[in-house]
Write a protein that holds these residues in place. Sequence first.
Motif, PDB file in Angstrom:
ATOM      1  N   ALA A  99       6.817   3.724  -1.016  1.00  0.00           N
ATOM      2  CA  ALA A  99       5.475   3.583  -1.587  1.00  0.00           C
ATOM      3  C   ALA A  99       5.551   3.343  -3.083  1.00  0.00           C
ATOM      4  N   LYS A 100       6.420   4.078  -3.765  1.00  0.00           N
ATOM      5  CA  LYS A 100       6.566   3.904  -5.202  1.00  0.00           C
ATOM      6  C   LYS A 100       7.243   2.578  -5.549  1.00  0.00           C
ATOM      7  N   ALA A 101       8.001   2.021  -4.577  1.00  0.00           N
ATOM      8  CA  ALA A 101       8.646   0.733  -4.810  1.00  0.00           C
ATOM      9  C   ALA A 101       7.717  -0.436  -4.519  1.00  0.00           C
ATOM     10  N   GLY A 102       6.490  -0.133  -4.031  1.00  0.00           N
ATOM     11  CA  GLY A 102       5.514  -1.198  -3.839  1.00  0.00           C
ATOM     12  C   GLY A 102       5.253  -1.607  -2.412  1.00  0.00           C
ATOM     13  N   SER A 103       5.763  -0.862  -1.425  1.00  0.00           N
ATOM     14  CA  SER A 103       5.526  -1.205  -0.032  1.00  0.00           C
ATOM     15  C   SER A 103       4.108  -0.804   0.362  1.00  0.00           C
ATOM     16  N   ALA A 104       3.267  -1.780   0.703  1.00  0.00           N
ATOM     17  CA  ALA A 104       1.887  -1.488   1.083  1.00  0.00           C
ATOM     18  C   ALA A 104       1.811  -0.630   2.354  1.00  0.00           C
ATOM     19  N   PRO A 105       2.621  -0.910   3.407  1.00  0.00           N
ATOM     20  CA  PRO A 105       2.595  -0.027   4.582  1.00  0.00           C
ATOM     21  C   PRO A 105       2.965   1.411   4.237  1.00  0.00           C
ATOM     22  N   ALA A 106       3.936   1.581   3.330  1.00  0.00           N
ATOM     23  CA  ALA A 106       4.325   2.934   2.934  1.00  0.00           C
ATOM     24  C   ALA A 106       3.222   3.606   2.126  1.00  0.00           C
ATOM     25  N   GLN A 107       2.550   2.860   1.280  1.00  0.00           N
ATOM     26  CA  GLN A 107       1.439   3.419   0.508  1.00  0.00           C
ATOM     27  C   GLN A 107       0.305   3.857   1.429  1.00  0.00           C
ATOM     28  N   TYR A 108       0.022   3.041   2.429  1.00  0.00           N
ATOM     29  CA  TYR A 108      -1.008   3.416   3.402  1.00  0.00           C
ATOM     30  C   TYR A 108      -0.580   4.668   4.167  1.00  0.00           C
ATOM     31  N   ALA A 120      -5.889   7.518  -3.895  1.00  0.00           N
ATOM     32  CA  ALA A 120      -5.181   6.611  -4.802  1.00  0.00           C
ATOM     33  C   ALA A 120      -4.158   5.766  -4.048  1.00  0.00           C
ATOM     34  N   TRP A 121      -3.423   6.375  -3.120  1.00  0.00           N
ATOM     35  CA  TRP A 121      -2.431   5.614  -2.362  1.00  0.00           C
ATOM     36  C   TRP A 121      -3.101   4.616  -1.426  1.00  0.00           C
ATOM     37  N   LEU A 122      -4.217   5.005  -0.839  1.00  0.00           N
ATOM     38  CA  LEU A 122      -4.967   4.051  -0.018  1.00  0.00           C
ATOM     39  C   LEU A 122      -5.487   2.905  -0.882  1.00  0.00           C
ATOM     40  N   ASN A 123      -5.904   3.238  -2.097  1.00  0.00           N
ATOM     41  CA  ASN A 123      -6.401   2.239  -3.038  1.00  0.00           C
ATOM     42  C   ASN A 123      -5.309   1.226  -3.377  1.00  0.00           C
ATOM     43  N   LEU A 124      -4.097   1.725  -3.630  1.00  0.00           N
ATOM     44  CA  LEU A 124      -2.987   0.843  -3.983  1.00  0.00           C
ATOM     45  C   LEU A 124      -2.619  -0.084  -2.829  1.00  0.00           C
ATOM     46  N   ALA A 125      -2.628   0.475  -1.616  1.00  0.00           N
ATOM     47  CA  ALA A 125      -2.321  -0.364  -0.456  1.00  0.00           C
ATOM     48  C   ALA A 125      -3.399  -1.412  -0.241  1.00  0.00           C
ATOM     49  N   ALA A 126      -4.650  -1.031  -0.479  1.00  0.00           N
ATOM     50  CA  ALA A 126      -5.756  -1.972  -0.312  1.00  0.00           C
ATOM     51  C   ALA A 126      -5.660  -3.103  -1.329  1.00  0.00           C
ATOM     52  N   ARG A 127      -5.198  -2.797  -2.538  1.00  0.00           N
ATOM     53  CA  ARG A 127      -5.046  -3.845  -3.557  1.00  0.00           C
ATOM     54  C   ARG A 127      -4.064  -4.925  -3.116  1.00  0.00           C
ATOM     55  N   GLN A 128      -3.145  -4.558  -2.249  1.00  0.00           N
ATOM     56  CA  GLN A 128      -2.159  -5.522  -1.760  1.00  0.00           C
ATOM     57  C   GLN A 128      -2.588  -6.158  -0.438  1.00  0.00           C
ATOM     58  N   GLY A 129      -3.834  -5.868  -0.033  1.00  0.00           N
ATOM     59  CA  GLY A 129      -4.376  -6.520   1.149  1.00  0.00           C
ATOM     60  C   GLY A 129      -4.032  -5.867   2.472  1.00  0.00           C
ATOM     61  N   GLU A 149      -5.653  -1.954   7.183  1.00  0.00           N
ATOM     62  CA  GLU A 149      -6.150  -0.600   7.466  1.00  0.00           C
ATOM     63  C   GLU A 149      -6.558   0.115   6.186  1.00  0.00           C
ATOM     64  N   ALA A 150      -5.827  -0.155   5.103  1.00  0.00           N
ATOM     65  CA  ALA A 150      -6.173   0.477   3.828  1.00  0.00           C
ATOM     66  C   ALA A 150      -7.507  -0.050   3.308  1.00  0.00           C
ATOM     67  N   LEU A 151      -7.762  -1.338   3.516  1.00  0.00           N
ATOM     68  CA  LEU A 151      -9.040  -1.913   3.089  1.00  0.00           C
ATOM     69  C   LEU A 151     -10.204  -1.223   3.791  1.00  0.00           C
ATOM     70  N   LYS A 152     -10.020  -0.880   5.047  1.00  0.00           N
ATOM     71  CA  LYS A 152     -11.063  -0.149   5.770  1.00  0.00           C
ATOM     72  C   LYS A 152     -11.159   1.293   5.280  1.00  0.00           C
ATOM     73  N   ALA A 153     -10.009   1.888   4.994  1.00  0.00           N
ATOM     74  CA  ALA A 153      -9.988   3.306   4.606  1.00  0.00           C
ATOM     75  C   ALA A 153     -10.694   3.541   3.285  1.00  0.00           C
ATOM     76  N   VAL A 154     -10.567   2.615   2.339  1.00  0.00           N
ATOM     77  CA  VAL A 154     -11.193   2.836   1.026  1.00  0.00           C
ATOM     78  C   VAL A 154     -12.715   2.704   1.088  1.00  0.00           C
ATOM     79  N   GLN A 155     -13.229   2.252   2.219  1.00  0.00           N
ATOM     80  CA  GLN A 155     -14.673   2.150   2.381  1.00  0.00           C
ATOM     81  C   GLN A 155     -15.280   3.387   3.028  1.00  0.00           C
TER      82      GLN A 155
END
Length: 223
Positions: A93-102, A127-136, A139-145
């Motif tokens: 997640a810290k290395a930028g993996s969107a699935p890991a951030q989610y 915050a982690w859901l937000n970061l994953a959503a920023r990368q498209g 599931e994260a895009l739905k979660a931040v809503q």
Amino acid sequence: MKFRRQHRLTCELPGAVPVAGVMFLLFFYLLHNSALLLVEGTPLVSLPEGPGEQPADLTGSAVVAMDCQGQLHFRNQPITLPDLQARLVNMAAKAGSAPAQYAMGVALEGQLADDNRTGATSEEAGAWLNLAARQGHPEALKAVQTDWVKAIGPAVEARAKQLVISHPGIVSGKSNFALILKADQSLNMNQLAPVARAARAAGVQQVWLANRPQLSVPIPEGP
């Protein structure tokens, strides 16, 4: 008649050459004994070098050893597969993996009871859901809503900004996080598959074997 004794027993220290030979044979045995585990960080073992022998353009990696009994070792300490998966989620997640951030956001959210959300943990999960959503991440895009994320929106944005500053490239969209596995030669692919599957669930993009001719390990499908 008495005869002079020509020989007498002596007790002398062994020569340096025989001792050195024995020590060399002992060292050679220990170095090639599969029961002796040497993991990354020890002076006797390093990752293979040369073209095509290592993953290229990594944004991060974790080195894990697996001995002949199937025991995993991370940073010179035994570790269970679930604990390793949790560590991989955090690192990827810290290395930028969107699935890991989610996965990180979902895991933190799971620690919160619906009627007992604490501010700090809620902000971290959001915050982690937000970061994953920023990368498209879909599931994260739905979660931040969801209502609970929206309710603490400013705090989530502030925490996400802190993480971006602390870990450059965390939302670059170019994550290439790898698990580099040093597995005992006696282990087969069926024994390595659970590790690769756990890495996949943790958002790891690649799994590599550091001491086999074919380094790349396919990540099995399934849960």
